[in-house]
Structures are given as C-alpha cells and as structure tokens.
Design an enzyme around this catalytic site. Structure first.
Site, short mmCIF file in Angstrom:
data_model
loop_
_atom_site.label_atom_id
_atom_site.label_comp_id
_atom_site.label_asym_id
_atom_site.label_seq_id
_atom_site.Cartn_x
_atom_site.Cartn_y
_atom_site.Cartn_z
N HIS A 147 46.40 49.76 38.33
CA HIS A 147 46.18 49.44 36.92
C HIS A 147 46.60 50.63 36.05
O HIS A 147 46.02 51.71 36.15
CB HIS A 147 44.69 49.14 36.74
CG HIS A 147 44.32 48.65 35.39
ND1 HIS A 147 43.53 49.36 34.54
CD2 HIS A 147 44.64 47.50 34.75
CE1 HIS A 147 43.33 48.67 33.42
NE2 HIS A 147 44.01 47.54 33.52
N ASP A 164 50.86 47.90 30.28
CA ASP A 164 50.77 47.26 28.96
C ASP A 164 52.03 47.63 28.20
O ASP A 164 52.52 48.76 28.33
CB ASP A 164 49.54 47.79 28.21
CG ASP A 164 48.26 47.53 28.99
OD1 ASP A 164 47.94 46.35 29.19
OD2 ASP A 164 47.61 48.50 29.40
N HIS A 206 48.91 51.49 26.14
CA HIS A 206 47.84 50.51 26.02
C HIS A 206 47.35 50.34 24.59
O HIS A 206 47.24 49.24 24.06
CB HIS A 206 46.66 50.91 26.92
CG HIS A 206 45.48 49.99 26.80
ND1 HIS A 206 44.47 50.18 25.86
CD2 HIS A 206 45.14 48.87 27.46
CE1 HIS A 206 43.57 49.23 25.98
NE2 HIS A 206 43.95 48.41 26.94
O1 G3P Z 1 45.02 43.91 33.97
C1 G3P Z 1 44.35 43.35 32.88
C2 G3P Z 1 43.64 44.41 32.11
O2 G3P Z 1 44.48 45.51 32.02
C3 G3P Z 1 43.22 43.97 30.77
O3 G3P Z 1 42.54 44.96 30.04
O4 G3P Z 1 42.41 46.53 28.19
O5 G3P Z 1 42.94 47.36 30.45
O6 G3P Z 1 44.62 46.07 29.17
P1 G3P Z 1 43.16 46.27 29.42
CA CA Z 2 46.37 45.94 30.69
#
Ligand code: G3P
Ligand code: CA
Length: 255
Positions: free
Chosen positions: A17, A46, A59
């Site tokens: 992630h 992102d 992000h």
């Molecule tokens: O992988 C989905 C997750 O990343 C969604 O939350 O805020 O970390 O982009 P966020």
């Molecule tokens: Ca994300």
C-alpha cells in the site's frame, strides 16, 4: 481477480500500500523498489493531476504532509513538483542519501518500474475524487495504460493493472471505456459494497476497509456469488491478516 479466487485455506495476495510505506516514504521509488524486492504480489498507488495535466503519485490534495513543499497538487506544475523531496519527513531518511530515490514519482515512472520488474506484479491505481479536474484523471490513466499496451488484458486475472476508486462514477467511466480492465469499487461501508452498487457499475471487485469487513464479513461470500473478488485495506495486524485469510479475501493491501 474476479474468477472466484477467494482464497479460503490459501493465502491472500499481498499488495504494498503506497509501496513499502512503513519502511520507506510512501509513493516514492524507494518505497516501491523495496516492495518489489520484498516480493509483493501487487503495489497500490494514488494518483492526482498536476495543473499541467501530469499524473503524479500523491495521496493528499496538498504536498505539505509528505514533501518539503507546500501547496495543492492541482495548482502545481510537474516541473514545480519535481523540485520537491518526498522523503525527509520519514524516519528512514538519511543524510547520505542511502534512503533511496525520494523525488517525485509520476504514474508513468511507476508503470515502467512495475512492468520492467523481473516477475509479474499487479499495479492497483486509485483515482481520488472529488478533484478539480473531474473525469480527466480517468481518461489520462486510460491513455497511459493504452500507451503501455495494458488497457485491454486477456483476462482480469492476467491484467497487470487494476483501477480503483471510492467514486462509483469513476469506476463506471473506466468500465465503459476499458471493459476488460479490472476495477475495484472502494468503500468504507461493507453493506454498501454488498448492495447493487458494484453490480450497477460492473466493478470486478469490491474494496472494504478491514474494519468494515469485520463488521460485515458476509460481504466476501456475497461478492463471490456475484462473480466479484474482495480487496481489503489496510491490513497491517497479524490477526487482521488471519481474519482476511479465513473469510477468503483475495487481495490484502498492507503498509
Ligand atoms: O487501497 C485503498 C486505500 O488506499 C484507500 O484509502 O486513503 O489510503 O487511499 P487511502
Ligand atoms: Ca489509496
């Protein structure tokens, strides 16, 4: 990833992630290279658009938290963002540069890195909404995937790219323009994801948070019955990993 690959008794695939973001600053080449070296099955990022229309891996709406700069991504040019360092805030940063490349990472850079890696790794691209440039982000993502020849995979399982969003409209735009590309409808509420929302837009997977899935684990069976797999985020605790494995989550995103 939509072929009933619930993994009861097996292992969920592991998605890094924002890269290996516990060990390296998120969304940097350093974070993704470490994730790839450590054996991640997939990597998540992102994406946002700069003022001059470039897709960058950031992000937040602003660069303040993760860089030595200040301002909105949507108001900065690519050249301005390239001046910034995205690593200094992170504990792994070292004065001798041994922390790796922490300059701006574009989506183009990340796709090349992932496709050039020595084994097949899936790239999970999340488009953020609401944003100033609206649907342009999805059309730019698709144009880039077309340019790399990965927008029309032979099957969802074999696809090198997956596009995700909390915005159902964004997922729908991807489905309409690139019907073979797998998609994940993200949501903080598992009951919402079990409703007709994912069916209506044809998402190939649903993506609850691990907290939401714990409240409604039946989502996995409901999704599988509809031909969808489950991508769960952000799964950092061992008991959450065990839980995801036990209910048959296909993909877990972890820092
Ligand atoms: O992988 C989905 C997750 O990343 C969604 O939350 O805020 O970390 O982009 P966020
Ligand atoms: Ca994300």
């Amino acid at each position: 990833m939509n072929t009933g690959d619930g993994t009861l008794g097996g292992h969920p695939f592991v998605v890094a992630h924002r890269g290996a973001s516990a060990e390296r600053p998120e969304h940097t080449r350093a974070a993704y290279e470490l994730a790839l070296k450590e054996g991640a099955d997939g990597v998540e990022c992102d994406v946002r658009l700069t003022r001059d229309g470039h897709l960058v891996c950031v992000h937040d709406r602003r660069v303040d938290r993760t860089s030595n700069g200040s301002g909105l991504v949507s108001e900065m040019t690519l050249a301005e963002m390239r001046e910034l360092d995205f690593g200094g805030w992170h504990p792994s940063w070292r004065a001798d540069g041994g922390h790796g490349d922490t300059g701006l990472l574009t989506l183009d850079d990340l796709v090349s890195l992932v496709l050039d890696w020595s084994r097949p790794v899936k790239l999970f691209i999340e488009t953020k909404h609401p944003v100033r440039y609206g649907a342009l982000v999805e059309s730019k993502v698709l144009a880039l995937l077309h340019r790399y020849g990965i927008a029309s995979p032979a099957s969802a399982d074999r696809s090198r790219a997956v596009v995700m969003s909390f915005s159902a409209a964004a997922v729908w735009r991807i489905r309409r323009a690139a019907p073979l590309l797998p998609t994940v409808l993200l949501g903080s509420g598992a009951r919402y994801l079990a409703s007709s929302a994912a069916t209506a837009i044809g998402a190939t997977a649903v993506g609850p948070s691990v907290a939401a899935l714990r409240e409604y684990p039946q989502l996995v069976d409901r999704a599988l019955a509809q031909g969808r797999s489950v991508y769960c985020w952000t799964v950092d605790e061992y008991d959450d990993i065990d839980f995801c494995r036990s209910v048959g989550v296909a993909w877990i995103a972890t820092n």
